[in-house]
Design a protein around this motif. Structure first.
Motif, PDB file in Angstrom:
ATOM      1  N   ARG A  55       0.617  -1.064   0.009  1.00 49.90           N
ATOM      2  CA  ARG A  55       0.170  -0.003  -0.037  1.00 49.90           C
ATOM      3  C   ARG A  55       0.774   1.137   0.269  1.00 49.90           C
ATOM      4  O   ARG A  55       0.552   2.194  -0.694  1.00 49.90           O
ATOM      5  CB  ARG A  55      -1.004   0.092   1.155  1.00 49.90           C
ATOM      6  N   ARG A  58       2.015   1.843  -3.495  1.00 45.98           N
ATOM      7  CA  ARG A  58       1.083   2.170  -4.499  1.00 45.98           C
ATOM      8  C   ARG A  58       0.776   3.588  -4.313  1.00 45.98           C
ATOM      9  O   ARG A  58       0.370   4.460  -5.015  1.00 45.98           O
ATOM     10  CB  ARG A  58       0.050   1.285  -4.329  1.00 45.98           C
ATOM     11  N   SER A  59       0.955   4.284  -3.060  1.00 43.39           N
ATOM     12  CA  SER A  59       0.670   5.588  -2.944  1.00 43.39           C
ATOM     13  C   SER A  59       1.751   6.460  -3.072  1.00 43.39           C
ATOM     14  O   SER A  59       1.740   7.714  -2.825  1.00 43.39           O
ATOM     15  CB  SER A  59       0.146   5.765  -1.093  1.00 43.39           C
TER      16      SER A  59
END
Length: 166
Positions: A55, A58-59
């Protein structure tokens, strides 16, 4: 009378030797138990850590920044091991050396698989977040399978223990 006193001394010496051996062996057994519990906890936390790292990637975070997020958000023992790895990277070790040191400290096949996949991805390229998701799913599936096998064999193990005691 003299033989009775020597028998008592021999019995006392034998008891002291047995107690001394127990005193030497017991700490090793205790530390081994604590090590196994910490490794089990580490392996239990690893899929969640990989999800968090995915995550973060992805950010838009870099991999080392993702490791720092893991250090901030996860509990021990995974926090302390990743903190040591992040510290080594900040001190100038390469990612490969820091990952190898992490794998040397924690004898986990899943962690080694994770480290190898990161090192290969850094050389060949690709979507690291997707790779981490797949590794996380693989680890979760293996843990679920292990728990299923343990549940199915529990009755047999209990029967074996009862027969052993009898």
């Amino acid at each position: 009378m003299g033989s009775r006193a020597s028998d008592e001394r021999a019995t006392a010496a034998g008891g002291a030797v047995a107690f001394g051996l127990l005193g030497l062996i017991l700490p090793y057994l205790w530390l081994g138990l604590l090590e196994r519990k910490a490794l089990a906890r580490f392996e239990e936390q690893l899929p969640e850590t990989l999800d968090l790292l995915g995550r973060a990637l992805r950010s838009g975070h870099a991999l080392t920044s993702g490791f720092e997020i893991v250090v901030e958000d996860m509990d021990d023992p995974i926090r302390s091991e990743f903190a040591a790895m992040v510290g080594e990277i900040h001190l100038g070790l390469s990612m490969k050396e820091a990952m190898e040191n992490l794998c040397d400290r924690v004898p986990s096949r899943d962690l080694r698989f994770f480290a190898i996949s990161i090192l290969i991805q850094k050389e060949t390229g690709g979507n690291l977040a997707e790779i981490l998701d797949k590794i996380s799913g693989l680890i979760r599936g293996r843990v679920q399978f292990r728990r299923t096998v343990d549940g199915l064999t529990a009755e047999g193990r209990l029967s074996a223990m009862i027969l052993l005691i009898l």
